[in-house]
Design an enzyme around this catalytic site. Structure first.
Site, mmCIF file in Angstrom:
data_model
loop_
_atom_site.group_PDB
_atom_site.id
_atom_site.type_symbol
_atom_site.label_atom_id
_atom_site.label_comp_id
_atom_site.label_asym_id
_atom_site.label_seq_id
_atom_site.Cartn_x
_atom_site.Cartn_y
_atom_site.Cartn_z
ATOM 1 N N HIS A 257 -24.530 13.111 18.844
ATOM 2 C CA HIS A 257 -24.260 12.357 17.571
ATOM 3 C C HIS A 257 -24.247 13.264 16.424
ATOM 4 O O HIS A 257 -25.311 13.510 15.992
ATOM 5 C CB HIS A 257 -24.979 10.996 17.344
ATOM 6 C CG HIS A 257 -25.122 10.288 16.272
ATOM 7 N ND1 HIS A 257 -23.841 9.515 16.311
ATOM 8 C CD2 HIS A 257 -25.528 10.196 15.297
ATOM 9 C CE1 HIS A 257 -23.819 8.943 15.151
ATOM 10 N NE2 HIS A 257 -24.878 9.194 14.520
ATOM 11 N N ASP A 259 -23.598 13.215 12.515
ATOM 12 C CA ASP A 259 -23.092 12.317 11.303
ATOM 13 C C ASP A 259 -22.404 13.277 10.294
ATOM 14 O O ASP A 259 -22.798 14.384 9.990
ATOM 15 C CB ASP A 259 -24.543 11.876 10.403
ATOM 16 C CG ASP A 259 -25.417 10.866 10.990
ATOM 17 O OD1 ASP A 259 -24.669 9.920 11.630
ATOM 18 O OD2 ASP A 259 -26.500 10.757 11.178
ATOM 19 N N ASP A 369 -24.126 4.198 16.107
ATOM 20 C CA ASP A 369 -25.208 4.305 14.884
ATOM 21 C C ASP A 369 -24.636 3.395 13.703
ATOM 22 O O ASP A 369 -25.445 3.473 12.675
ATOM 23 C CB ASP A 369 -25.563 5.714 14.516
ATOM 24 C CG ASP A 369 -26.675 5.741 13.538
ATOM 25 O OD1 ASP A 369 -27.479 4.891 13.978
ATOM 26 O OD2 ASP A 369 -26.797 6.822 12.770
ATOM 27 N N HIS A 573 -20.960 6.390 8.044
ATOM 28 C CA HIS A 573 -21.721 5.043 8.124
ATOM 29 C C HIS A 573 -23.164 5.763 7.473
ATOM 30 O O HIS A 573 -24.017 5.122 7.290
ATOM 31 C CB HIS A 573 -22.069 4.763 9.403
ATOM 32 C CG HIS A 573 -22.690 5.677 10.458
ATOM 33 N ND1 HIS A 573 -21.925 6.204 11.469
ATOM 34 C CD2 HIS A 573 -23.884 6.303 10.477
ATOM 35 C CE1 HIS A 573 -22.650 6.812 12.046
ATOM 36 N NE2 HIS A 573 -23.896 7.103 11.529
#
Length: 1000
Positions: A257, A259, A369, A573
């Site tokens: 993951h 970001d 997420d 996000h």
């Protein structure tokens, strides 16, 4: 803890772990400190490098140091030994990421592998002859999070982060790794973890403890390498005992993951992606069974631009089916805050990119997420060709637990999406036995299903999956006491899960996250830029399409695609929700301003082309009006503006027109708001509206993310003396509080709306500013706009689920109603609010709607939102939901005036109350067809028609990707009228086929 396990753990730490490295030889190190921002390899390879000693500090915050490493293996590798380059940049053991990282290159610029806190050793850096000659791009990224301390820090902005080195180069050696000892290490770890986790009276546990004791006896602690094989042979039967038939079946999917921005800027994400993918591809070269899934087309696009050689290798693995594009979105966006068209375009942009580059669309939505999930998402996803959703964030809920891990999620319009929450409760799994057992024991649907997905790998710069993870998972393939584990693709998991669970339980409505409620308000400038540019993109496409059809103006498809992609990136996000460092938001605000300027230029160009030569004053209105049942989008003669009058009444001011009468008292409070047609007063007796309230805002943790319910105990009403005066058609209110001040203009605008425009100079810290409007309506629920419709939420706290929704999100409007009467509150850039019931003087209850205006969290940006802000709010007494929809568009899509030769016929009009045109554009494939996206906004079944003002060769219903759909809403086309039958909140996209030879 059993003695055998304690003994194994000490042996692992003191003997087996150190014995993995059989020999080491230091390499020669030289360094060049890149000035300013990162540079490409081609520039770094030409730089002058100076000798650099191990043990020397390096790396001011956010700087880059290039190391040149040269050396050779300490001896020729024997069978079972492998030479690897081992580099420690000064990593701390506390976290797998959030600190220094590196990427190794060959001398001719080919990326090899990345370095991360738990990934120090790189076999790919060793040449065939055992020599080493590589360049290492080392990033001195600071640990902004500081072990979850959430302390205000200057490290989130390069200008304030300082110049002192953060790291020390601790080690740079070529080592010989004993693969047999590494295998023993994995054997012991897995069995020791399993023994610790099993019940004390378990037969399986007792037999594992016997095996561990026997293995320790077989291992000569003074000659671990020489006796490792003997110890492994003792353990083999315990590892070969198969899983029981009823064990949970886990599909493990490699993942990292990453970001797209968070505690680092976007430019650093681009490098994190390259480091991680280099690691993944290296593992794929070693392990033919390894499968990896990656979302976010934007990150692939960055890799293609920055590291074309890596991208080419990745594309080959995609063709093999081992590297799996997932999600189908441009980025893993927030889903509460983006507008409807923007959320649709996340799928359009992402899926089209995957289709163009790899020939795949992807079947699912991958959003582990994001901070809650809009009820509009199932329909949007299915219209983009997606069949399933993966997320994990709901496991963070602070009050209630969603009672399923595998279920069917029913959205706003009734569309259902097969959904899975990995019961391992993380998207960064490491494949340990405790995680596997948690997945099985935590699985809420174990009575009816056995399958679960496990995403494994270190994210956010941690380097992704590791060799150690693969060794552990290999031992758990079929191991008594734990679930079975098979490395596979998300598609394989979802197909198997759907086949197994043919009638899943249903969860209806939004997937509200009971956490991170402050993200609806933090970093207001970023949110305001997003709202503004979403609507400017709507206008730019509408007017460009109209100009292309009416006057053959060139359609700016390339520019529009680029601008859409930029806005979509900024909806990631941790960007749009306001939970990133100052650097990220400084850039986001500047980027939004640049996007605004370019869109305004595109709009002006299209309108000028449409208006032509002349001096007539024309009006361009892109705001639909679903109230009248006919919504035309075109350029025509303006109607004379109507303004409300302002008079003084001795203790304040009165604003009135034919629709509304409002009274503002001497303290700037709204004491009366009367709907003239009904005579209904909307301010409850004894209350005042337009009241600002200041709260202490000290979340337990996750400062920019969270608003804790305890904030309500600290309300301070800002209702003291204020400067109040009349100014033309407006009442002006000036108020000072703390170190801050605000100025408001209250005026009446056409449509029965009291418009309140506010400028705030915000200088508070750790405060929350609310704007309150008591409403004399007894409403059981408040309707709040979401994408392509609205949801209704309770205004009471009867259940724990209701009570947990003490802060919620909305888009352009909210509506409080009782039979026969309602009040709407609209806004131009406010996303957070709370709505409760209050006692009404004289009996009964009224409603209190409060908008969340500003916060002042101190982590991760210690200066969050300080400075000047502007926003507008409108109150509409006597409003229906359809009035709220119209006013919500109107406050965000203002009328434009242009001078030209005469009116321009609109491309289309819509007949049917409550049916709203969201987008008018030309087709993505460039063939000149017109694409119209509309939706039913009131939540009822209805019939409507699109009246076309252009010649055409047919109208067809299409999906979001503009591919044909079997008609479900389009019931017929009669000449220029496309007739529709819509179910509640239905989204419909129509493709109007333009005649051959008339393509734009």
């Amino acid at each position: 803890m059993p003695r055998a396990v304690d003994r194994v753990r000490r042996i692992l730490e003191e003997r087996v772990g150190p014995a993995v490295v059989r020999a080491a030889a230091p390499v020669e190190v030289s360094a060049w400190h890149a000035p300013g921002e990162p540079v490409p390899f081609a520039e770094a390879v030409r730089a002058e490098y100076a000798p650099f000693a191990v043990g020397t500090p390096w790396g001011a915050p956010w700087s880059t140091t290039w190391f040149r490493l040269r050396g050779a293996a300490p001896a020729a590798p024997a069978p079972g030994l492998r030479a690897e380059l081992l580099v420690d940049l000064g990593f701390s053991a506390g976290a797998p990421g959030f600190q220094a990282e590196g990427l190794l290159y060959t001398p001719d610029g080919v990326p090899v592998e990345g370095l991360a806190p738990r990934r120090h050793s790189v076999p790919g850096a060793i040449a065939a002859d055992g020599s080493v000659d590589v360049l290492l791009e080392a990033a001195a990224n600071p640990d902004v999070l500081r072990d979850l301390s959430f302390a205000p820090t200057p490290l989130g902005e390069r200008a304030t982060a300082g110049l002192e080195p953060l790291y020390v180069l601790r080690r740079a050696d070529v080592v010989l790794v004993d693969l047999e000892v590494r295998g023993l290490e994995a054997d012991l770890v897995v069995l020791a973890e399993l023994a610790s986790a099993l019940p004390e009276d378990s037969t399986r546990r007792a037999r594992i403890l016997v095996a561990l004791d026997a293995a320790c006896a077989a291992l000569d602690l003074d000659d671990v390498a020489g006796t490792a094989a003997r110890a492994r042979a003792v353990l083999a039967p315990a590892l070969a005992s198969p899983a029981v038939p009823s064990a949970q079946a886990i599909t493990a999917v490699g993942h990292a993951h990453i970001d797209s921005a968070w505690l680092w800027p976007i430019r650093e994400t681009r490098r994190k992606v390259a480091r991680t993918i280099a690691n993944v591809l290296a593992l794929m070269d070693e392990d033919p069974g390894f499968v990896y899934a990656m979302s976010s087309a934007q990150q692939y696009a960055w890799l293609e631009e920055d590291q074309p050689a890596l991208f080419a290798r990745l594309a080959e693995r995609v063709r093999e089916g081992r590297f799996v594009p997932v999600g189908g979105m441009w980025v893993e966006s927030d889903t509460n805050l983006p507008g409807g068209e923007a959320l649709a375009r996340q799928f359009v942009a992402g899926t089209r990119w995957f289709r163009d580059r790899f020939g795949v669309d992807g079947e699912g939505v991958w959003l582990p997420d994001s901070f809650g999930y809009t009820a509009a998402l199932p329909q949007i996803a299915r219209l983009a060709g997606k069949r399933w959703l993966l997320t994990q964030k709901a496991s963070w809920n602070d009050t209630n637990r969603i009672p399923h891990h595998t279920f069917s999620w029913e959205g706003l319009d009734g569309t259902r999406l097969f959904t899975h929450f990995p019961p391992v409760d993380t998207y960064n799994a490491d494949g340990s036995v405790p995680e596997l057992l948690h997945s099985e024991r935590n699985f809420a649907d174990a009575a009816v299903a056995t399958r679960a997905l496990l995403p494994f790998g270190h994210g956010d710069g941690g380097g992704g999956p590791t060799r150690e993870m693969l060794l552990r998972l290999a031992r758990a393939r079929s191991l008594e006491g734990v679930p079975t584990v098979e490395i596979g693709t998300p598609q394989a998991f979802y197909r198997a899960a759907e086949e197994e669970l043919t009638e899943p339980a249903v969860w209806a409505g939004e997937l509200y996250l009971e956490l991170h409620r402050g993200t609806y308000t933090s970093q207001r400038r970023t949110k305001q830029g997003n709202r503004r540019n979403e609507h400017l993109l709507r206008e730019a496409e509408l007017w460009a399409a109209t100009a292309a059809i009416r006057v053959a103006a060139p359609y700016p498809a390339v520019a529009l695609e680029r601008l859409w992609r930029h806005v979509l990136l900024l909806q990631f996000h941790d960007i749009l929700p306001g939970s990133a460092i100052a650097w990220v938001h400084r850039e986001a605000v500047a980027d939004h301003a640049a996007i605004t300027a370019e869109l305004e230029a595109l709009i002006a160009s299209s309108l000028a082309a449409l208006a032509g030569e002349g001096d007539a004053l024309l009006l361009a209105n892109a705001a639909p009006d679903p109230r009248r049942g006919v919504a035309a989008l075109g350029v025509g003669a303006p109607t004379p503006p109507r303004s409300g009058a302002v008079t003084a009444d001795g203790s304040g001011f009165v604003l009135e027109d034919e629709a509304v009468r409002a009274v503002v008292d001497a303290e700037g409070m709204l004491v009366s708001l009367v709907h003239r047609a009904s005579g209904r007063e909307t301010v409850p007796p004894g209350t005042r509206g337009n009241r600002f309230q200041l709260h202490e805002d000290h979340p337990v943790r996750w400062d920019a993310w969270d608003v804790d319910r305890e904030y309500r105990a600290t309300a301070v009403d800002l209702d003291g003396p204020a400067e109040v005066r009349a100014d033309g058609d407006a009442v002006v209110v000036v108020r000072r509080f703390g170190r801050s001040s605000l100025e408001q203009r209250l005026r009446l605008v056409p449509g029965g709306e009291l418009r309140i425009e506010t400028t705030v100079d915000w200088q508070e810290r750790e405060k929350l500013l609310k704007l309150a409007f008591p409403v004399d309506v007894r409403a059981e629920r408040v309707a709040s706009e979401v994408q392509f419709g609205h949801v209704e939420r309770a205004t009471h706290a009867n259940t724990s689920w209701d009570a947990a929704r003490f802060e919620t999100s909305q888009h352009r409007w909210q509506h409080l109603g009782e039979p026969g009467f309602g009040v709407a509150v609209v806004n131009d850039s406010v996303y957070g609010s709370d709505t409760t019931r209050i006692r009404r003087e004289g009996g009964g209850t009224a409603s209190l709607l409060r908008l969340s205006i500003l916060r002042a969290a101190r982590f991760p940006d210690p200066e969050q939102d300080r400075g000047a802000h502007r926003f507008a709010v409108g109150l509409l007494p006597g409003a229906r939901v359809v009035d709220a929809v119209a006013a919500g568009y109107r406050i965000n899509l203002l009328e434009r005036t242009v001078r030209g030769g005469g009116a321009v016929e609109p491309l289309l009009a819509v007949e049917g109350e409550g049916v709203v045109v969201e987008s008018v554009k030309l087709a993505e494939d460039g063939d000149g067809d017109i694409v119209v996206r509309l939706y039913e906004a009131l939540g009822r079944s209805t019939e409507a028609a699109v009246v076309l003002g252009v010649a055409h060769e047919g109208v067809e219903e299409v999906d979001l990707l503009e591919d044909p759909l079997a008609p479900s809403a389009l019931v017929g086309v009669d000449g220029g009228r496309a007739r529709l039958r819509l179910r509640p909140f239905r989204i419909v996209t129509l493709r109007v086929r333009r005649p051959h030879g008339r393509r734009a």
